[in-house]
Design a protein around this motif. Structure first.
Motif, PDB file in Angstrom:
ATOM      1  N   THR A  78      81.023  27.405  92.809  1.00 14.73           N
ATOM      2  CA  THR A  78      79.886  26.939  93.400  1.00 14.73           C
ATOM      3  C   THR A  78      79.086  27.652  94.127  1.00 14.73           C
ATOM      4  N   ARG A  79      79.742  28.424  95.113  1.00 10.17           N
ATOM      5  CA  ARG A  79      79.091  29.499  96.029  1.00 10.17           C
ATOM      6  C   ARG A  79      78.573  30.689  95.268  1.00 10.17           C
ATOM      7  N   TYR A  81      77.791  30.546  91.873  1.00 12.47           N
ATOM      8  CA  TYR A  81      76.716  30.034  91.034  1.00 12.47           C
ATOM      9  C   TYR A  81      75.469  29.861  91.775  1.00 12.47           C
ATOM     10  N   GLU A  82      75.253  29.177  92.958  1.00  8.58           N
ATOM     11  CA  GLU A  82      74.356  29.024  93.778  1.00  8.58           C
ATOM     12  C   GLU A  82      73.630  30.297  94.228  1.00  8.58           C
ATOM     13  N   TYR A  85      72.139  32.077  90.910  1.00  8.05           N
ATOM     14  CA  TYR A  85      71.304  31.389  90.360  1.00  8.05           C
ATOM     15  C   TYR A  85      69.965  31.616  91.047  1.00  8.05           C
ATOM     16  N   GLN A  86      70.055  31.227  92.306  1.00  6.61           N
ATOM     17  CA  GLN A  86      68.932  31.079  93.424  1.00  6.61           C
ATOM     18  C   GLN A  86      67.996  32.694  93.412  1.00  6.61           C
ATOM     19  N   HIS A  96      77.659  27.851  85.368  1.00  7.86           N
ATOM     20  CA  HIS A  96      78.189  27.249  86.048  1.00  7.86           C
ATOM     21  C   HIS A  96      79.758  26.834  85.461  1.00  7.86           C
TER      22      HIS A  96
END
Length: 112
Positions: A78-79, A81-82, A85-86, A96
């Motif tokens: 999650t870390r 990916y965020e 992606y951002q 993800h």
């Protein structure tokens, strides 16, 4: 163009260049055009982790064409990916999760 698989333990899929640590992965991203990058998060104690690699990708704009996250760490996935992606440039795909088996076969057989 090459495909890169970052993992300290798992076997490297056919058609991919193996990076066993974050430094090797970043060297390949800096020196080669990378089509597909697959990232692990936990790379061993007292070494750069996948989140550190993701931060360097963002900071240095080292994005490949496509990124998969094959780590078994849900929080690490999650870390990464965020963060990725951002900040990703247009046209870059960030997934993800890991590559599906059929996609992995196709990617490994493609001429990179």
């Amino acid at each position: 163009m090459i495909h890169v698989y970052l993992d300290d333990w798992r076997a490297c899929p056919p058609g991919f260049a193996l990076a066993r640590n974050g430094e090797e992965c970043l060297m390949l991203l800096r020196e080669c055009k990378v089509g597909i990058l697959s990232l692990d998060y936990e790379l061993g104690p007292d070494v750069m982790n996948g989140g550190d690699v993701a931060a360097a990708i963002v900071r240095e704009q080292l994005y490949p064409e496509e990124i998969f996250l094959h780590t078994s760490s849900p929080s690490g996935r999650t870390r990464m990916y965020e963060m990725l992606y951002q900040h990703k440039p247009l046209g870059v795909k960030v997934h993800h999760g890991p590559m599906p088996a059929e996609y992995l076969k196709t990617a490994g057989n493609s001429e990179a």
